[in-house]
Design a protein around this motif. Structure first.
Motif, mmCIF file in Angstrom:
data_model
loop_
_atom_site.group_PDB
_atom_site.id
_atom_site.type_symbol
_atom_site.label_atom_id
_atom_site.label_comp_id
_atom_site.label_asym_id
_atom_site.label_seq_id
_atom_site.Cartn_x
_atom_site.Cartn_y
_atom_site.Cartn_z
ATOM 1 N N MET A 174 0.952 -0.957 -0.063
ATOM 2 C CA MET A 174 0.042 0.004 -0.004
ATOM 3 C C MET A 174 1.110 1.412 0.211
ATOM 4 S SD MET A 174 -3.361 1.125 1.742
ATOM 5 C CE MET A 174 -3.017 2.557 0.437
ATOM 6 N N LEU B 72 -8.713 8.642 6.720
ATOM 7 C CA LEU B 72 -8.614 8.095 6.813
ATOM 8 C C LEU B 72 -10.032 8.194 5.846
ATOM 9 C CD1 LEU B 72 -10.652 6.515 9.080
ATOM 10 C CD2 LEU B 72 -11.730 9.244 10.044
ATOM 11 N N ALA C 192 -8.847 5.497 3.461
ATOM 12 C CA ALA C 192 -9.256 3.714 4.172
ATOM 13 C C ALA C 192 -10.680 4.149 3.683
ATOM 14 C CB ALA C 192 -9.460 4.357 6.051
ATOM 15 N N LEU D 74 -10.944 2.490 0.485
ATOM 16 C CA LEU D 74 -10.291 1.398 -0.193
ATOM 17 C C LEU D 74 -11.745 0.305 0.254
ATOM 18 C CD1 LEU D 74 -6.789 1.226 1.342
ATOM 19 C CD2 LEU D 74 -7.416 0.447 -0.843
ATOM 20 N N SER D 75 -12.378 0.662 1.350
ATOM 21 C CA SER D 75 -13.533 0.383 1.746
ATOM 22 C C SER D 75 -14.594 -0.358 1.225
ATOM 23 C CB SER D 75 -13.811 0.488 3.773
ATOM 24 O OG SER D 75 -12.294 0.813 3.994
ATOM 25 N N PRO E 227 -20.172 0.805 8.191
ATOM 26 C CA PRO E 227 -21.023 1.657 9.628
ATOM 27 C C PRO E 227 -20.032 2.747 10.459
ATOM 28 C CG PRO E 227 -21.316 -0.841 9.586
ATOM 29 C CD PRO E 227 -20.045 -0.096 8.796
ATOM 30 N N ALA F 175 -17.550 10.187 11.446
ATOM 31 C CA ALA F 175 -16.257 10.663 11.509
ATOM 32 C C ALA F 175 -15.643 11.411 10.607
ATOM 33 C CB ALA F 175 -15.201 8.540 11.250
ATOM 34 N N ARG G 4 -17.146 14.849 12.438
ATOM 35 C CA ARG G 4 -15.784 14.733 13.414
ATOM 36 C C ARG G 4 -15.116 15.927 12.831
ATOM 37 N NH1 ARG G 4 -17.923 10.604 15.774
ATOM 38 N NH2 ARG G 4 -16.127 9.570 15.262
ATOM 39 N N ARG H 242 -13.919 19.486 13.374
ATOM 40 C CA ARG H 242 -12.276 19.927 14.419
ATOM 41 C C ARG H 242 -11.986 20.906 13.265
ATOM 42 N NH1 ARG H 242 -12.069 14.597 16.706
ATOM 43 N NH2 ARG H 242 -11.506 13.461 14.705
ATOM 44 N N PRO I 36 -4.711 2.863 5.906
ATOM 45 C CA PRO I 36 -5.590 2.238 4.854
ATOM 46 C C PRO I 36 -6.308 0.735 4.424
ATOM 47 C CG PRO I 36 -4.773 4.422 4.364
ATOM 48 C CD PRO I 36 -3.812 3.174 5.096
ATOM 49 N N PHE J 75 -7.490 -0.778 7.823
ATOM 50 C CA PHE J 75 -8.837 -0.298 8.451
ATOM 51 C C PHE J 75 -9.777 -1.089 7.109
ATOM 52 C CE2 PHE J 75 -12.644 2.119 7.769
ATOM 53 C CZ PHE J 75 -13.027 2.291 9.136
ATOM 54 N N SER J 76 -9.823 -1.296 6.175
ATOM 55 C CA SER J 76 -10.463 -1.653 4.603
ATOM 56 C C SER J 76 -10.496 -3.240 5.184
ATOM 57 C CB SER J 76 -10.313 -1.270 4.269
ATOM 58 O OG SER J 76 -9.768 -2.191 2.645
ATOM 59 N N SER K 120 -12.457 -3.632 8.128
ATOM 60 C CA SER K 120 -14.112 -3.207 7.385
ATOM 61 C C SER K 120 -14.948 -4.183 6.585
ATOM 62 C CB SER K 120 -14.192 -2.010 6.857
ATOM 63 O OG SER K 120 -13.486 -0.886 7.606
ATOM 64 N N ASP L 156 -17.981 -4.828 11.710
ATOM 65 C CA ASP L 156 -18.476 -3.897 12.130
ATOM 66 C C ASP L 156 -17.254 -3.073 12.568
ATOM 67 O OD1 ASP L 156 -19.285 -0.785 12.364
ATOM 68 O OD2 ASP L 156 -21.876 -2.074 13.337
ATOM 69 N N PRO L 157 -16.760 -1.820 12.268
ATOM 70 C CA PRO L 157 -15.761 -1.018 12.528
ATOM 71 C C PRO L 157 -16.320 -0.504 13.581
ATOM 72 C CG PRO L 157 -16.155 0.006 11.012
ATOM 73 C CD PRO L 157 -17.078 -1.249 10.471
ATOM 74 N N THR L 158 -17.374 0.169 14.102
ATOM 75 C CA THR L 158 -17.840 0.793 15.168
ATOM 76 C C THR L 158 -17.982 -0.304 16.193
ATOM 77 O OG1 THR L 158 -20.211 0.334 14.349
ATOM 78 C CG2 THR L 158 -18.834 2.425 13.750
ATOM 79 N N GLU M 263 -9.333 8.648 15.497
ATOM 80 C CA GLU M 263 -10.285 9.559 14.058
ATOM 81 C C GLU M 263 -11.840 9.265 13.839
ATOM 82 O OE1 GLU M 263 -9.137 12.424 13.854
ATOM 83 O OE2 GLU M 263 -10.382 12.940 12.370
ATOM 84 N N PHE M 264 -11.985 7.913 14.043
ATOM 85 C CA PHE M 264 -12.939 7.092 13.581
ATOM 86 C C PHE M 264 -13.846 6.641 14.669
ATOM 87 C CE2 PHE M 264 -14.888 3.261 12.892
ATOM 88 C CZ PHE M 264 -15.855 3.143 12.039
ATOM 89 N N LYS M 265 -12.919 6.294 15.515
ATOM 90 C CA LYS M 265 -14.018 6.164 17.231
ATOM 91 C C LYS M 265 -12.979 6.628 18.477
ATOM 92 C CE LYS M 265 -16.924 2.639 18.570
ATOM 93 N NZ LYS M 265 -16.877 1.495 20.030
ATOM 94 N N PRO M 266 -13.879 7.948 18.449
ATOM 95 C CA PRO M 266 -12.898 8.574 19.509
ATOM 96 C C PRO M 266 -12.778 8.284 21.650
ATOM 97 C CG PRO M 266 -14.361 10.243 18.193
ATOM 98 C CD PRO M 266 -14.370 8.398 18.080
#
Lengths: 206, 246
Positions: A1, A103, A106, A109-110, A115, A120, A123, A127, B54, B57-58, B61, B65-67, B90-93
């Protein structure tokens, strides 16, 4: 990557950091010049004393020029404090932009429908907007402070011109006093140029 | 591109290995990330560096479910372990990061605030995830001075961080160790140089020998299964560590 494509190009905030560096360098140069005026004014005071009654007016103006140099140093110190504070804000923007860009990659790619990504991104954008807002407020304060300093320097210019006129009445000391007042005018012109450069710098590009 | 491989499943209790990123730049060391899932909760072990976020994460995912990610386990403080922390936050504070107490004030340089970190004491601790009681096992000085591994007694899997790591050539990219003798040659230099304390190594070998381990999953290289786990522990116990060369 591979490293995210967006990161290969320096972010806009990198140029904002460069801008802060330029502002700081200009401030340092003005502070050094103010110190020079202070010394020149001290010498001018001694010279006026030696010249006696013929240079009374010149002596008064030299004292005013010395006070001007001190005021200018204080102004520049507060400008420097402002730019030090802005480094933190610009760094925050740089970090947020970098995080958001990675992000985003990412998320791409996903694929759609992961969800939590919308929240995200929202937010992150919020910021970033807050950090930009802080930077904008700092930029406004910096510009206002530069304008205030420009007015002060206008007064310095008037003092230098008056000193030149007074030098003409200095009798035997006239050539020496004329030389000192010409030097005053030159360094004040130099400060004016630096302040013009500062006035054009923007911490936030619109 | 990294992919998530299921290495263990028992109902909704799963272990995923996120491994083998052929498209990453050659100057980055390849890493394995592991996701432990139980029901509605997941814990990511050694999430990796910023550059590979990335891809991780991908891959994650695609399988879950990443949450649902409740926490991150950082075996130690290295950049290839945890420099992506700010991006996960950043994704999940509200994500929690479990790491040795030693790094509690160092890791915030990568991201997070005081509330992000759950300090693991030197003797280790239990980390609850759904119905699981995962054990943070001390592995100090192997190689970091504040280092833990993660043991899942139900799945009998030990996440062993850098212990068991191998720098494999491209033609040996299998997920599991297939030929121990051939594989271990690629682990030898790494362990001699990176593992700094012979005493710490012996302590660790004794400690993990008491655990029931079906799979030992390292952060680099291939996964040890069945008898290869004990083979590795024996090999490591006999290895001279903390040497520059030889």
């Amino acid at each position: 990557m591979n490293a995210p494509e967006k990161l290969k190009k320096p972010p806009r905030s990198a140029s904002e950091l460069t801008c802060i560096v330029r502002v700081n360098e200009e401030i340092k140069s003005i502070v050094a010049t103010a110190f020079r005026i202070n010394l020149m004014a001290l010498n001018a005071i001694f010279l006026a004393k030696r010249a006696g009654n013929a240079a009374l007016g010149f002596g008064v103006l030299s004292n005013e020029l010395r006070r001007f140099a001190q005021d200018l140093t204080h102004h520049m110190a507060s400008l420097r404090d402002m730019t030090s504070g802005s480094v933190g804000s610009v760094t925050g923007v740089v970090q947020q932009q970098r995080n958001s860009a990675i992000l985003l990659q990412a998320i791409r790619l996903s694929g759609d429908g992961v969800p939590g990504v919308r929240e995200a991104r929202k937010r992150g954008a919020q910021r970033l907007a807050e950090q930009h807002g802080r930077l904008r407020a700092l930029d406004l304060r910096l510009r206002a402070a530069v304008e205030e300093t420009q007015q002060l320097v206008e007064l310095g210019g008037v003092l230098a011109r008056s000193a030149k006129i007074e030098a003409a009445y200095g009798g035997g000391f006239s050539p020496a006093l004329m030389q000192v007042s010409t030097d005053f005018a030159e360094v004040i012109a130099q400060i004016k140029r630096s302040l013009e450069v500062l006035g054009k710098e923007r911490l936030v590009k619109d | 591109m990294k992919q998530a491989h299921c290495i263990y499943q028992n109902d909704d209790h799963r272990w995923l290995a996120i491994a083998r990123d052929a498209s990453k730049p050659g100057y980055l060391i390849d890493t394995n990330e592991y996701l432990v899932m139980d029901g509605e909760q997941a814990l990511l072990c050694d999430p990796g560096g910023i550059e590979i976020f990335p891809a991780v994460f991908s891959a994650l995912s695609a399988e879950c479910d990443p949450t649902k990610l409740a926490g991150i386990f950082a075996s130690h403080q290295d950049p290839d372990i945890i420099s992506s922390l700010a991006l996960w936050l950043e994704f999940k504070p509200d994500l929690k990061c479990y790491t040795s107490w030693l790094w509690q004030s160092f890791l915030p340089h990568f991201g997070g605030s005081e509330s992000t970190f759950v300090p693991i004491p030197d003797p280790g601790m239990t980390i609850r995830l759904g119905s699981l009681e995962l054990q943070a096992i001390p592995a100090h000085y192997l190689h970091s001075s504040g280092n833990h591994h993660l043991y899942d007694p139900k799945a009998k899997i030990l996440f062993s961080g850098d212990v068991g790591a191998a720098l494999l050539p491209p033609d040996q990219g299998g997920l599991y160790v297939e030929d121990f003798s051939r594989h271990i040659r690629h682990a030898e230099g790494f362990h001699k140089r990176w593992m700094g304390s012979d005493r710490a190594k012996r302590d660790w070998c004794e400690r993990v020998s008491r655990l029931e381990i079906d799979m030992m999953v390292p952060q680099h290289g291939a996964i040890y299964q069945g008898p290869d786990v004990q083979r590795f522990i024996n090999w490591f116990a006999a290895l001279e560590v903390g040497v520059l060369r030889g």
